[in-house]
Motif scaffolding. Structure first.
Motif, PDB file in Angstrom:
ATOM      1  N   ASP A 370       0.876  -1.176   0.000  1.00 54.82           N
ATOM      2  CA  ASP A 370       0.000   0.000   0.000  1.00 54.82           C
ATOM      3  C   ASP A 370       0.910   1.222   0.000  1.00 54.82           C
ATOM      4  O   ASP A 370       1.156   1.829   1.043  1.00 54.82           O
ATOM      5  CB  ASP A 370      -0.902  -0.035   1.228  1.00 54.82           C
ATOM      6  CG  ASP A 370      -1.993   1.006   1.167  1.00 54.82           C
ATOM      7  OD1 ASP A 370      -1.963   1.849   0.239  1.00 54.82           O
ATOM      8  OD2 ASP A 370      -2.884   0.991   2.040  1.00 54.82           O
ATOM      9  N   ILE A 371       1.425   1.540  -1.186  1.00 54.89           N
ATOM     10  CA  ILE A 371       2.511   2.512  -1.298  1.00 54.89           C
ATOM     11  C   ILE A 371       2.115   3.885  -0.776  1.00 54.89           C
ATOM     12  O   ILE A 371       2.966   4.664  -0.318  1.00 54.89           O
ATOM     13  CB  ILE A 371       3.009   2.598  -2.760  1.00 54.89           C
ATOM     14  CG1 ILE A 371       4.444   3.139  -2.825  1.00 54.89           C
ATOM     15  CG2 ILE A 371       2.049   3.393  -3.620  1.00 54.89           C
ATOM     16  CD1 ILE A 371       5.479   2.189  -2.320  1.00 54.89           C
ATOM     17  N   GLU A 378       8.250   6.530  -3.395  1.00 58.43           N
ATOM     18  CA  GLU A 378       7.329   6.742  -4.511  1.00 58.43           C
ATOM     19  C   GLU A 378       7.012   5.452  -5.248  1.00 58.43           C
ATOM     20  O   GLU A 378       5.951   5.330  -5.858  1.00 58.43           O
ATOM     21  CB  GLU A 378       7.920   7.766  -5.486  1.00 58.43           C
ATOM     22  CG  GLU A 378       8.012   9.178  -4.916  1.00 58.43           C
ATOM     23  CD  GLU A 378       8.451  10.175  -5.962  1.00 58.43           C
ATOM     24  OE1 GLU A 378       8.632   9.761  -7.132  1.00 58.43           O
ATOM     25  OE2 GLU A 378       8.613  11.357  -5.624  1.00 58.43           O
ATOM     26  N   THR A 379       7.930   4.487  -5.224  1.00 60.18           N
ATOM     27  CA  THR A 379       7.756   3.258  -5.993  1.00 60.18           C
ATOM     28  C   THR A 379       8.176   2.045  -5.174  1.00 60.18           C
ATOM     29  O   THR A 379       8.811   2.175  -4.115  1.00 60.18           O
ATOM     30  CB  THR A 379       8.609   3.282  -7.281  1.00 60.18           C
ATOM     31  OG1 THR A 379      10.002   3.263  -6.910  1.00 60.18           O
ATOM     32  CG2 THR A 379       8.315   4.516  -8.116  1.00 60.18           C
ATOM     33  N   ASN A 405       4.296  -1.845  -7.355  1.00 58.61           N
ATOM     34  CA  ASN A 405       3.732  -1.802  -6.000  1.00 58.61           C
ATOM     35  C   ASN A 405       3.441  -3.186  -5.432  1.00 58.61           C
ATOM     36  O   ASN A 405       2.527  -3.363  -4.622  1.00 58.61           O
ATOM     37  CB  ASN A 405       2.496  -0.903  -5.943  1.00 58.61           C
ATOM     38  CG  ASN A 405       2.830   0.553  -6.262  1.00 58.61           C
ATOM     39  OD1 ASN A 405       3.963   0.992  -6.064  1.00 58.61           O
ATOM     40  ND2 ASN A 405       1.865   1.281  -6.785  1.00 58.61           N
ATOM     41  N   TYR A 406       4.228  -4.137  -5.863  1.00 58.47           N
ATOM     42  CA  TYR A 406       4.253  -5.485  -5.285  1.00 58.47           C
ATOM     43  C   TYR A 406       5.713  -5.891  -5.118  1.00 58.47           C
ATOM     44  O   TYR A 406       6.617  -5.291  -5.717  1.00 58.47           O
ATOM     45  CB  TYR A 406       3.561  -6.503  -6.201  1.00 58.47           C
ATOM     46  CG  TYR A 406       2.070  -6.599  -6.019  1.00 58.47           C
ATOM     47  CD1 TYR A 406       1.491  -7.662  -5.321  1.00 58.47           C
ATOM     48  CD2 TYR A 406       1.228  -5.628  -6.554  1.00 58.47           C
ATOM     49  CE1 TYR A 406       0.122  -7.751  -5.165  1.00 58.47           C
ATOM     50  CE2 TYR A 406      -0.141  -5.709  -6.397  1.00 58.47           C
ATOM     51  CZ  TYR A 406      -0.687  -6.773  -5.698  1.00 58.47           C
ATOM     52  OH  TYR A 406      -2.055  -6.857  -5.532  1.00 58.47           O
ATOM     53  N   VAL A 407       5.933  -6.898  -4.310  1.00 59.90           N
ATOM     54  CA  VAL A 407       7.234  -7.565  -4.258  1.00 59.90           C
ATOM     55  C   VAL A 407       6.979  -9.060  -4.313  1.00 59.90           C
ATOM     56  O   VAL A 407       5.905  -9.537  -3.936  1.00 59.90           O
ATOM     57  CB  VAL A 407       8.045  -7.218  -2.993  1.00 59.90           C
ATOM     58  CG1 VAL A 407       8.466  -5.765  -2.989  1.00 59.90           C
ATOM     59  CG2 VAL A 407       7.288  -7.579  -1.719  1.00 59.90           C
ATOM     60  N   LEU A 425      10.645  -7.278   8.253  1.00 58.98           N
ATOM     61  CA  LEU A 425       9.629  -6.583   7.456  1.00 58.98           C
ATOM     62  C   LEU A 425       8.678  -5.806   8.357  1.00 58.98           C
ATOM     63  O   LEU A 425       8.311  -4.653   8.066  1.00 58.98           O
ATOM     64  CB  LEU A 425       8.837  -7.600   6.633  1.00 58.98           C
ATOM     65  CG  LEU A 425       9.307  -7.903   5.211  1.00 58.98           C
ATOM     66  CD1 LEU A 425       8.512  -9.073   4.641  1.00 58.98           C
ATOM     67  CD2 LEU A 425       9.140  -6.679   4.311  1.00 58.98           C
ATOM     68  N   GLU A 426       8.260  -6.433   9.449  1.00 59.44           N
ATOM     69  CA  GLU A 426       7.344  -5.764  10.377  1.00 59.44           C
ATOM     70  C   GLU A 426       7.989  -4.536  10.988  1.00 59.44           C
ATOM     71  O   GLU A 426       7.367  -3.463  11.075  1.00 59.44           O
ATOM     72  CB  GLU A 426       6.919  -6.741  11.471  1.00 59.44           C
ATOM     73  CG  GLU A 426       5.913  -6.148  12.446  1.00 59.44           C
ATOM     74  CD  GLU A 426       5.422  -7.154  13.462  1.00 59.44           C
ATOM     75  OE1 GLU A 426       4.382  -6.891  14.097  1.00 59.44           O
ATOM     76  OE2 GLU A 426       6.083  -8.201  13.641  1.00 59.44           O
ATOM     77  N   GLU A 427       9.242  -4.661  11.389  1.00 54.87           N
ATOM     78  CA  GLU A 427       9.953  -3.527  11.980  1.00 54.87           C
ATOM     79  C   GLU A 427      10.096  -2.387  10.978  1.00 54.87           C
ATOM     80  O   GLU A 427       9.903  -1.212  11.316  1.00 54.87           O
ATOM     81  CB  GLU A 427      11.340  -3.993  12.453  1.00 54.87           C
ATOM     82  CG  GLU A 427      12.157  -2.910  13.144  1.00 54.87           C
ATOM     83  CD  GLU A 427      13.510  -3.432  13.619  1.00 54.87           C
ATOM     84  OE1 GLU A 427      14.464  -2.636  13.657  1.00 54.87           O
ATOM     85  OE2 GLU A 427      13.602  -4.636  13.938  1.00 54.87           O
ATOM     86  N   PHE A 428      10.405  -2.740   9.732  1.00 49.92           N
ATOM     87  CA  PHE A 428      10.562  -1.736   8.687  1.00 49.92           C
ATOM     88  C   PHE A 428       9.251  -1.013   8.426  1.00 49.92           C
ATOM     89  O   PHE A 428       9.211   0.219   8.330  1.00 49.92           O
ATOM     90  CB  PHE A 428      11.067  -2.424   7.409  1.00 49.92           C
ATOM     91  CG  PHE A 428      11.213  -1.508   6.239  1.00 49.92           C
ATOM     92  CD1 PHE A 428      12.355  -0.719   6.091  1.00 49.92           C
ATOM     93  CD2 PHE A 428      10.222  -1.424   5.260  1.00 49.92           C
ATOM     94  CE1 PHE A 428      12.503   0.129   4.994  1.00 49.92           C
ATOM     95  CE2 PHE A 428      10.368  -0.582   4.168  1.00 49.92           C
ATOM     96  CZ  PHE A 428      11.503   0.206   4.036  1.00 49.92           C
ATOM     97  N   CYS A 429       8.168  -1.765   8.306  1.00 48.59           N
ATOM     98  CA  CYS A 429       6.873  -1.155   8.002  1.00 48.59           C
ATOM     99  C   CYS A 429       6.348  -0.327   9.165  1.00 48.59           C
ATOM    100  O   CYS A 429       5.720   0.723   8.955  1.00 48.59           O
ATOM    101  CB  CYS A 429       5.868  -2.240   7.606  1.00 48.59           C
ATOM    102  SG  CYS A 429       6.207  -2.979   5.997  1.00 48.59           S
ATOM    103  N   GLN A 430       6.577  -0.765  10.391  1.00 48.80           N
ATOM    104  CA  GLN A 430       6.164   0.021  11.553  1.00 48.80           C
ATOM    105  C   GLN A 430       6.854   1.379  11.564  1.00 48.80           C
ATOM    106  O   GLN A 430       6.258   2.397  11.927  1.00 48.80           O
ATOM    107  CB  GLN A 430       6.483  -0.741  12.833  1.00 48.80           C
ATOM    108  CG  GLN A 430       5.526  -1.871  13.151  1.00 48.80           C
ATOM    109  CD  GLN A 430       5.879  -2.575  14.441  1.00 48.80           C
ATOM    110  OE1 GLN A 430       6.981  -2.439  14.967  1.00 48.80           O
ATOM    111  NE2 GLN A 430       4.940  -3.351  14.962  1.00 48.80           N
TER     112      GLN A 430
END
Length: 455
Positions: A370-371, A378-379, A405-407, A425-430
């Motif tokens: 969800d960019i 931006e991408t 907008n996917y990986v 991943l969770e730490e990065f997104c938080q």
């Protein structure tokens, strides 16, 4: 003595003639400097994934070990190994020296027969319907080469494996992308697919199970695809290298087994299921009930002669590999991948800003970003670069598969790495996830009202 003088005189005359010829030709060639151009084929051929990845600034966090969830090679980390029977079959052939020489360009008859028996679920085929190739990518190359040429187009899935574009564009073949729908487990948008077909469409590529999506098409969906191909007299190239990588609750159907009229070239190989991608053994199976591929068969045989056939050592081992590899080996591999898929899906589903789609097979998972909730990026490319820099987790950005907008992550890495990668991943997104102002205001108001309720 006379013979020696005669030969010397002949050599001298030859050198003189060549010198004169060279002098004469140089005066007409009009070349004044070195200029060695490449062919259009070489210029047009490129690998989109490599081009994108090489353009990224991949600098891992030095304090964290890199976890590469990007590599589509199941042998990379050493946790997945071929069965002993597979290795023993090749060792035996190497030791007896029976397959050190060239073989027929389309493959040894006994190896082709073994493949025909192995793929009997695809339909009624014989050794004459099988062509052995140097890996499944070579099989795809031959299929595209025999069916499509300059000015024509082929239909390929989006998101889809980038090799199709790499192989097609060198020949001057246009790639037209038909859409897969994430909200429907990556089924084909059939209306949009049909709208792409015109008089110059040479073939439809169907990837099932899918790389990169991990989707497995239902019988009814494949039949709907076949209806469109039959309506427009369009042959199918079926990329079925993951045909046996199917998770519980899913069932694989070969396109050819459902086709009544449409001729199909099915591509498979040892690469994934047998965990020996470097052995480079693939095959094409020709499915043609109405003899529509009569010229195609001849064309494939002609093209096979370009490399004088696939690896003969692996061909020699092929009958024993396909016959003697125990079913438990296959079952354990699929069970491991399914466990990894469930683990990754359940973990990533809880992370704000990410939308994993549970695969039905293969060895990959697509994760939506969800960019808009990550305004620093931006991408998906920027998202991936930052993820590597901060957390040393490398996923392939969706743009590698024409799907921004996917990986994509691979599921073949050791289980502990998947657990650690999900935590990072969770730490990065938080850290980077942001709510818009309206949501923040709503939460603040909700918190204030909750406090009032305490009084």
């Amino acid at each position: 003595m006379k013979d020696l003088k005669d030969r010397s005189a002949l050599q001298l005359n030859t050198r003189t003639a060549l010198k004169g010829s060279s002098s004469s030709s140089s005066s007409t060639s009009k070349r004044t400097k070195w200029n060695v151009p490449i062919t259009d084929f070489a210029r047009l051929t490129h690998n989109p994934i490599r081009a994108i990845v090489e353009g990224l600034k991949i600098v891992p966090n030095p304090d964290k070990q890199l976890i590469a969830l990007s590599i589509g090679d199941p042998t990379t980390f050493g946790n997945l190994k071929p069965a002993p029977e597979i290795v023993d079959a090749l060792r035996s052939v190497v030791q007896d020296g029976s397959h050190n020489g060239y073989g027929p360009s389309t493959g040894f008859p006994e190896a082709r027969k073994a493949v025909a028996e192995y793929v009997s679920h695809q339909g009624d085929v014989t050794a004459n319907d099988v062509i052995l190739c140097s890996g499944a990518s070579c099989a795809l190359d031959l299929c595209l080469s025999v069916l499509a040429g300059p000015g024509q187009n082929i239909l390929i899935p989006r998101p889809g494996f980038s090799i199709y574009r790499t192989l097609a564009e060198g020949f001057g073949v246009e790639c037209r992308y038909y859409d897969l729908m994430p909200d429907r487990n990556w089924e084909v948008d059939l209306v949009q697919l049909e709208s792409l077909i015109d008089a110059n469409t040479a073939a439809l590529i169907v990837t099932n199970p899918s790389n990169p999506c991990g989707s497995v098409f239902s019988k009814s969906h494949l039949e709907a695809i076949l209806d469109i191909a039959e309506k427009h007299y369009l042959p199918i190239i079926a990329d079925e290298i993951y045909e046996h990588f199917v998770f519980p609750g899913q069932e694989f159907y070969a396109v050819s087994s459902l086709s009544k009229k449409v001729p199909v070239l099915s591509c498979g190989g040892l690469t994934k299921r047998f965990l020996v991608p470097g052995w480079r053994m693939g095959w094409i199976v020709i499915h043609d009930r109405d003899n529509l591929f009569q010229d195609v068969r001849k064309g494939l045989a002609n093209l096979s002669a370009r490399i004088l056939g696939a690896n003969t050592l692996v061909q020699g081992a092929l009958p024993d590999i396909l016959k003697n590899t125990p079913p438990a080996f296959y079952d354990d591999l699929v069970s491991t991948l399914y466990r990894h898929a469930e683990l990754a899906y359940k973990s990533i589903k809880q992370i704000r800003g990410l939308r994993p789609i549970m695969p039905g097979g293969a060895m990959y998972m697509m994760i939506g970003i969800d960019i808009g909730r990550f305004p620093e990026f931006e991408t998906d490319l920027e998202f991936v670069q930052a993820l590597v820099a901060e957390q040393s987790v490398f996923c392939l950005p969706g743009q590698c598969f024409e799907y921004p907008n996917y990986v994509r992550i691979v599921l073949t890495v050791p289980e502990g790495m998947i657990v650690e990668a999900c935590k990072r991943l969770e730490e990065f997104c938080q850290k980077h996830y942001k709510l818009d102002d309206n949501v923040i205001l709503e939460q603040q108001q909700h918190g204030f009202l909750a406090k009032l309720d305490d009084y």
